[in-house]
Write a protein that holds these residues in place. Structure first.
Motif, PDB file in Angstrom:
ATOM      1  N   ARG A 101       0.945  -1.204   0.215  1.00 59.60           N
ATOM      2  CA  ARG A 101      -0.002  -0.085  -0.102  1.00 59.60           C
ATOM      3  C   ARG A 101       0.894   1.160  -0.029  1.00 59.60           C
ATOM      4  O   ARG A 101       0.533   2.181  -0.742  1.00 59.60           O
ATOM      5  CB  ARG A 101      -1.018   0.037   1.221  1.00 59.60           C
ATOM      6  N   HIS A 104       2.315   1.899  -3.182  1.00 56.65           N
ATOM      7  CA  HIS A 104       1.342   2.261  -4.139  1.00 56.65           C
ATOM      8  C   HIS A 104       0.893   3.846  -3.942  1.00 56.65           C
ATOM      9  O   HIS A 104       0.900   4.593  -5.050  1.00 56.65           O
ATOM     10  CB  HIS A 104      -0.173   1.656  -3.908  1.00 56.65           C
ATOM     11  N   PRO A 110       1.708  -0.812 -10.359  1.00 54.04           N
ATOM     12  CA  PRO A 110       1.839  -2.290  -9.976  1.00 54.04           C
ATOM     13  C   PRO A 110       3.238  -2.920 -10.428  1.00 54.04           C
ATOM     14  O   PRO A 110       3.573  -3.856  -9.968  1.00 54.04           O
ATOM     15  CB  PRO A 110       0.425  -2.840 -10.641  1.00 54.04           C
ATOM     16  N   VAL A 113       6.168  -1.995  -8.582  1.00 53.19           N
ATOM     17  CA  VAL A 113       5.994  -2.524  -7.348  1.00 53.19           C
ATOM     18  C   VAL A 113       7.006  -4.128  -7.310  1.00 53.19           C
ATOM     19  O   VAL A 113       7.695  -4.273  -6.779  1.00 53.19           O
ATOM     20  CB  VAL A 113       4.583  -2.754  -6.842  1.00 53.19           C
TER      21      VAL A 113
ATOM     22  N   GLU B 124      -3.422  -8.924  -4.302  1.00 53.23           N
ATOM     23  CA  GLU B 124      -3.523  -7.340  -4.458  1.00 53.23           C
ATOM     24  C   GLU B 124      -3.994  -7.233  -5.816  1.00 53.23           C
ATOM     25  O   GLU B 124      -4.705  -6.380  -6.184  1.00 53.23           O
ATOM     26  CB  GLU B 124      -2.145  -6.796  -4.291  1.00 53.23           C
TER      27      GLU B 124
END
Lengths: 133, 133
Positions: A101, A104, A110, A113, B124
DNA sequence: ACTAATGTACTAGTGCGATAGGACACAGCA
DNA sequence: TGCTGTGTCCTATCGCACTAGTACATTAGT
């Protein structure tokens, strides 16, 4: 019932994806000892793949000692002793979700990440190997 | 000079592993705009793979607009605008490394760490997709 | 001009994941 | 005893990643 998922873009063979998902489920306690996996025909229908591909995955699980077939009934998993305790699992996964989170919120896509996670894990692997040598 | 690594057990095609590593390097700032990649023959010799396989990866990078070849000189990357700021990258990676250490100290094997990370990231992804719908 | 190094192109072949269709043996149930 | 569902096995086929070897065009440096 345990559910499989496929990522067609990953380049990983279908049967290996199935094997890895069962392996992960066992390691993390999502699959308990003796639990039944969906049948070959069920998985083949749900994922729209050939039954032989699913059968190959189940055969590989059997070879690895992670599952056993019972003729006429289905395939059932065999849990090892190397499971993560639920409390530890809950604490670590919560902390990891918080990190995702935070990433983000820091503006990372994404894809970025995943790139960061992959890089850190790969680095840990090589440093661990270097320390072992 | 940028260095490639291969994981032969992952099942991911060699050329895709190379493409992904360059993509990650660009996303995370390990590769700066205009930096030269190792030559096809260098990579082929270092990783003991066929030069055609490396060339295929470089061609794929060119197609994606992430690199440009200069005949007689080599291949040079083209950085986009979607890089992670160094400060953010440092903070997030440090926190993630701490998490990995904590998982290790909690008794998790590297395989279990990877399983947990993969599961959380996959969750996620699906929840994000569900929210978007 | 010449040499060296680069990326590129081409053809042929190999290995394997995946598909397709069919057949078989075993267990549970009516 | 039959029926159903299960996992398993077999052969054939397709597509693609990868290998192998060679040749070519372009660029930089001498």
């Amino acid at each position: 019932m345990f559910a499989f998922r496929l990522d067609s873009r990953s380049g990983v063979p279908t049967y290996l994806q199935l094997v890895e998902q069962v392996r992960r489920g066992l390691l993390l306690g999502y699959l308990v000892d003796g639990e039944q996996l969906p049948t070959v025909r069920e998985v083949a229908a749900a994922l729209v793949v050939n039954p032989n591909t699913v059968a190959k995955a189940y055969r590989e699980l059997e070879r690895a000692g992670l599952a056993a077939p019972r003729a006429g009934q289905g395939t059932f998993v065999i849990a090892g002793a190397d499971q993560v305790p639920p409390a530890v699992h809950a604490r670590l996964s919560a902390r990891l979700r918080a990190w995702v989170r935070a990433a983000h919120e820091a503006g990372l896509a994404p894809e970025q990440v995943r790139a960061l996670v992959t890089t850190v894990l790969d680095d840990e692997r090589t440093t661990a190997r270097a320390e072992a040598a």
